[in-house]
Scaffold this motif. Structure first.
Motif, PDB file in Angstrom:
ATOM      1  N   THR A   1      45.097  54.981  74.584  1.00  0.00           N
ATOM      2  CA  THR A   1      43.813  54.892  73.895  1.00  0.00           C
ATOM      3  C   THR A   1      43.725  56.060  72.925  1.00  0.00           C
ATOM      4  O   THR A   1      43.703  57.225  73.348  1.00  0.00           O
ATOM      5  CB  THR A   1      42.634  54.931  74.874  1.00  0.00           C
ATOM      6  OG1 THR A   1      42.651  53.733  75.669  1.00  0.00           O
ATOM      7  CG2 THR A   1      41.301  55.011  74.133  1.00  0.00           C
ATOM      8  N   GLY A   2      43.713  55.754  71.622  1.00  0.00           N
ATOM      9  CA  GLY A   2      43.610  56.783  70.600  1.00  0.00           C
ATOM     10  C   GLY A   2      42.196  56.924  70.101  1.00  0.00           C
ATOM     11  O   GLY A   2      41.263  56.353  70.651  1.00  0.00           O
ATOM     12  N   LYS A   3      42.045  57.705  69.034  1.00  0.00           N
ATOM     13  CA  LYS A   3      40.712  57.921  68.471  1.00  0.00           C
ATOM     14  C   LYS A   3      40.058  56.606  68.075  1.00  0.00           C
ATOM     15  O   LYS A   3      38.862  56.410  68.288  1.00  0.00           O
ATOM     16  CB  LYS A   3      40.802  58.831  67.248  1.00  0.00           C
ATOM     17  CG  LYS A   3      41.135  60.281  67.562  1.00  0.00           C
ATOM     18  CD  LYS A   3      41.171  61.099  66.288  1.00  0.00           C
ATOM     19  CE  LYS A   3      41.492  62.565  66.571  1.00  0.00           C
ATOM     20  NZ  LYS A   3      41.532  63.363  65.332  1.00  0.00           N
ATOM     21  N   VAL A   4      40.840  55.706  67.496  1.00  0.00           N
ATOM     22  CA  VAL A   4      40.301  54.436  67.016  1.00  0.00           C
ATOM     23  C   VAL A   4      40.977  53.246  67.692  1.00  0.00           C
ATOM     24  O   VAL A   4      40.333  52.263  68.035  1.00  0.00           O
ATOM     25  CB  VAL A   4      40.443  54.320  65.485  1.00  0.00           C
ATOM     26  CG1 VAL A   4      40.016  52.942  64.977  1.00  0.00           C
ATOM     27  CG2 VAL A   4      39.615  55.405  64.802  1.00  0.00           C
ATOM     28  N   ARG A   5      42.290  53.326  67.919  1.00  0.00           N
ATOM     29  CA  ARG A   5      43.043  52.170  68.375  1.00  0.00           C
ATOM     30  C   ARG A   5      43.421  52.237  69.858  1.00  0.00           C
ATOM     31  O   ARG A   5      43.664  53.318  70.389  1.00  0.00           O
ATOM     32  CB  ARG A   5      44.304  52.003  67.526  1.00  0.00           C
ATOM     33  CG  ARG A   5      43.985  51.472  66.161  1.00  0.00           C
ATOM     34  CD  ARG A   5      45.172  51.577  65.190  1.00  0.00           C
ATOM     35  NE  ARG A   5      44.757  51.052  63.906  1.00  0.00           N
ATOM     36  CZ  ARG A   5      43.991  51.711  63.042  1.00  0.00           C
ATOM     37  NH1 ARG A   5      43.591  52.936  63.330  1.00  0.00           N
ATOM     38  NH2 ARG A   5      43.621  51.155  61.898  1.00  0.00           N
ATOM     39  N   ASP A   6      43.457  51.045  70.455  1.00  0.00           N
ATOM     40  CA  ASP A   6      44.007  50.888  71.798  1.00  0.00           C
ATOM     41  C   ASP A   6      45.334  50.165  71.676  1.00  0.00           C
ATOM     42  O   ASP A   6      45.445  49.173  70.937  1.00  0.00           O
ATOM     43  CB  ASP A   6      43.037  50.091  72.671  1.00  0.00           C
ATOM     44  CG  ASP A   6      41.741  50.835  72.889  1.00  0.00           C
ATOM     45  OD1 ASP A   6      41.758  51.835  73.618  1.00  0.00           O
ATOM     46  OD2 ASP A   6      40.712  50.433  72.310  1.00  0.00           O
ATOM     47  N   LEU A   7      46.324  50.656  72.381  1.00  0.00           N
ATOM     48  CA  LEU A   7      47.683  50.137  72.247  1.00  0.00           C
ATOM     49  C   LEU A   7      48.137  49.514  73.566  1.00  0.00           C
ATOM     50  O   LEU A   7      48.009  50.126  74.630  1.00  0.00           O
ATOM     51  CB  LEU A   7      48.630  51.270  71.853  1.00  0.00           C
ATOM     52  CG  LEU A   7      50.044  50.885  71.407  1.00  0.00           C
ATOM     53  CD1 LEU A   7      50.008  50.028  70.152  1.00  0.00           C
ATOM     54  CD2 LEU A   7      50.872  52.145  71.166  1.00  0.00           C
ATOM     55  N   TYR A   8      48.673  48.295  73.453  1.00  0.00           N
ATOM     56  CA  TYR A   8      49.195  47.560  74.595  1.00  0.00           C
ATOM     57  C   TYR A   8      50.610  47.088  74.289  1.00  0.00           C
ATOM     58  O   TYR A   8      51.056  47.085  73.140  1.00  0.00           O
ATOM     59  CB  TYR A   8      48.316  46.328  74.882  1.00  0.00           C
ATOM     60  CG  TYR A   8      46.901  46.626  75.291  1.00  0.00           C
ATOM     61  CD1 TYR A   8      46.513  46.551  76.635  1.00  0.00           C
ATOM     62  CD2 TYR A   8      45.922  46.951  74.358  1.00  0.00           C
ATOM     63  CE1 TYR A   8      45.199  46.805  77.026  1.00  0.00           C
ATOM     64  CE2 TYR A   8      44.610  47.208  74.737  1.00  0.00           C
ATOM     65  CZ  TYR A   8      44.261  47.131  76.066  1.00  0.00           C
ATOM     66  OH  TYR A   8      42.964  47.377  76.440  1.00  0.00           O
ATOM     67  N   ARG A   9      51.309  46.672  75.350  1.00  0.00           N
ATOM     68  CA  ARG A   9      52.606  46.024  75.183  1.00  0.00           C
ATOM     69  C   ARG A   9      52.542  44.651  75.843  1.00  0.00           C
ATOM     70  O   ARG A   9      52.028  44.514  76.951  1.00  0.00           O
ATOM     71  CB  ARG A   9      53.733  46.850  75.804  1.00  0.00           C
ATOM     72  CG  ARG A   9      55.142  46.325  75.429  1.00  0.00           C
ATOM     73  CD  ARG A   9      56.238  47.150  76.071  1.00  0.00           C
ATOM     74  NE  ARG A   9      56.176  48.554  75.741  1.00  0.00           N
ATOM     75  CZ  ARG A   9      56.628  49.083  74.592  1.00  0.00           C
ATOM     76  NH1 ARG A   9      57.152  48.292  73.673  1.00  0.00           N
ATOM     77  NH2 ARG A   9      56.541  50.382  74.386  1.00  0.00           N
ATOM     78  N   ASN A  10      53.069  43.629  75.135  1.00  0.00           N
ATOM     79  CA  ASN A  10      53.054  42.289  75.712  1.00  0.00           C
ATOM     80  C   ASN A  10      54.351  42.005  76.456  1.00  0.00           C
ATOM     81  O   ASN A  10      55.271  42.837  76.484  1.00  0.00           O
ATOM     82  CB  ASN A  10      52.751  41.224  74.641  1.00  0.00           C
ATOM     83  CG  ASN A  10      53.841  41.124  73.582  1.00  0.00           C
ATOM     84  OD1 ASN A  10      54.973  41.579  73.771  1.00  0.00           O
ATOM     85  ND2 ASN A  10      53.506  40.516  72.449  1.00  0.00           N
ATOM     86  N   ASP A  11      54.449  40.821  77.051  1.00  0.00           N
ATOM     87  CA  ASP A  11      55.614  40.479  77.870  1.00  0.00           C
ATOM     88  C   ASP A  11      56.897  40.412  77.053  1.00  0.00           C
ATOM     89  O   ASP A  11      58.000  40.556  77.606  1.00  0.00           O
ATOM     90  CB  ASP A  11      55.384  39.132  78.568  1.00  0.00           C
ATOM     91  CG  ASP A  11      54.306  39.209  79.649  1.00  0.00           C
ATOM     92  OD1 ASP A  11      54.050  40.324  80.139  1.00  0.00           O
ATOM     93  OD2 ASP A  11      53.717  38.162  79.984  1.00  0.00           O
ATOM     94  N   ALA A  12      56.774  40.186  75.741  1.00  0.00           N
ATOM     95  CA  ALA A  12      57.955  40.116  74.870  1.00  0.00           C
ATOM     96  C   ALA A  12      58.425  41.491  74.431  1.00  0.00           C
ATOM     97  O   ALA A  12      59.456  41.606  73.757  1.00  0.00           O
ATOM     98  CB  ALA A  12      57.639  39.251  73.647  1.00  0.00           C
ATOM     99  N   GLY A  13      57.670  42.527  74.781  1.00  0.00           N
ATOM    100  CA  GLY A  13      58.047  43.886  74.387  1.00  0.00           C
ATOM    101  C   GLY A  13      57.445  44.323  73.067  1.00  0.00           C
ATOM    102  O   GLY A  13      57.737  45.429  72.587  1.00  0.00           O
ATOM    103  N   ASP A  14      56.614  43.452  72.463  1.00  0.00           N
ATOM    104  CA  ASP A  14      55.948  43.824  71.210  1.00  0.00           C
ATOM    105  C   ASP A  14      54.713  44.661  71.505  1.00  0.00           C
ATOM    106  O   ASP A  14      54.146  44.609  72.599  1.00  0.00           O
ATOM    107  CB  ASP A  14      55.537  42.570  70.430  1.00  0.00           C
ATOM    108  CG  ASP A  14      56.703  41.635  70.162  1.00  0.00           C
ATOM    109  OD1 ASP A  14      57.789  42.145  69.822  1.00  0.00           O
ATOM    110  OD2 ASP A  14      56.531  40.409  70.311  1.00  0.00           O
TER     111      ASP A  14
END
Length: 299
Positions: free
Chosen positions: A21-34
């Motif tokens: 969780t950044g200042k503005v963005r939340d980052l996830y990884r999907n099952d494909a690795g993207d």
């Protein structure tokens, strides 16, 4: 002390793993690795992520980045794979979510400056240089530089300042070949964006890019040429010698440092909730930047 006034709990979405969780963005990884990037409506100022959000801000950043990626496609590939909403994601993620390639990120903020302001102005007043690059006498706040310059910075954690560094330091960190490609690509992308913005009545004073490697290919990542990552000034009011009005968080900063807010920045206490008028004025600036640059109505 600084950072989030209150750090939000990440949403748990089936098929996605929360990474950051950044200042503005939340980052996830999907099952494909993207990577799945979600731009929130959070806003930060003076190293604090504020308790008040700016409606539509995340969608503006996302849509404007996509527009710029199209304008720059012949200069640098980008990391976007899809704008489709992942299965099971909340509907509020629509319009603010990008599915992206997972890159080997370069640990350098790639900053291009065409005008003198901000931390560059502070250094110039002390030494007539910016990131060690000599500049002529007689420049003031808002002056156009003889030519754009590459002024990299180290990436800082939330709540800490990025630190300007010399080109030689970038060479030390990533090697001479990569450093030269970063510099040349940054300046080429800035020059294209500066000309596009100028044709729409906007001065692009400076901007920062993030790059990563897709295999051996240098690739634009994160957001690009938004009011959060760039200084945009109305061309019709540009006048060197003083601070310029801008399309960004100006209303937020001005209110926080005014007596009306009651906030003491030096006391290192969290900032207060923003008034509705400041929220509305800030939102309007983000939308105006989008509409002037793209030539399309937000609605």
């Amino acid at each position: 002390m600084s950072g989030f006034v209150e750090k939000p709990e990440p949403l748990q979405v089936p098929g996605l793993v929360h990474l950051h969780t950044g200042k503005v963005r939340d980052l996830y990884r999907n099952d494909a690795g993207d990577l799945v990037m979600v731009a929130s409506d959070r806003i930060s100022a003076y190293d604090w992520v504020l308790p008040t959000e700016i409606p539509d801000k995340g969608r503006v950043l996302t849509r404007l980045s996509l527009w710029w990626f199209d304008q720059l496609a012949d200069l640098a590939p980008n990391h976007v794979l899809s704008t489709e909403l992942p299965a099971g994601a909340p509907t509020d993620w629509a319009g603010r979510t990008l599915v992206c390639k997972s890159l080997r990120m370069v640990p350098v903020e790639c900053v291009a400056r065409g005008y003198l302001t901000g931390s560059g102005l502070v250094e110039y007043r002390q030494s007539r240089t910016v990131c060690g690059i000599p500049l002529p006498e007689g420049l003031g706040d808002g002056s156009e530089l003889p030519e754009p310059i590459f002024t990299p910075a180290t990436k800082a954690a939330v709540g800490e300042h990025d630190e300007n560094v010399s080109f030689e330091e970038v060479v030390r960190q990533v090697g001479a070949d990569t450093a030269e490609v970063l510099r040349d690509t940054t300046l080429a992308v800035y020059a294209r964006a500066r000309d596009v913005a100028r044709s729409r009545g906007i001065v692009l004073a400076d901007t920062k890019f993030e790059f990563g490697f897709d295999g051996e290919v240098l690739t634009l990542a994160d957001e690009v040429l938004t009011p959060d990552s760039s200084r945009f000034w109305p061309a019709e009011t540009w006048e060197p010698g003083h601070a310029q009005p801008s399309y960004d968080k100006q209303y937020v900063r001005d209110w926080l440092t005014s007596s009306a807010s009651g906030w003491e920045r030096a006391a290192e206490v969290p900032p207060p909730v923003l008034p509705e008028a400041v929220v509305a004025a800030t939102r309007a600036k983000y939308l105006e930047a989008y509409e002037r640059l793209t030539g399309t109505s937000w609605a």
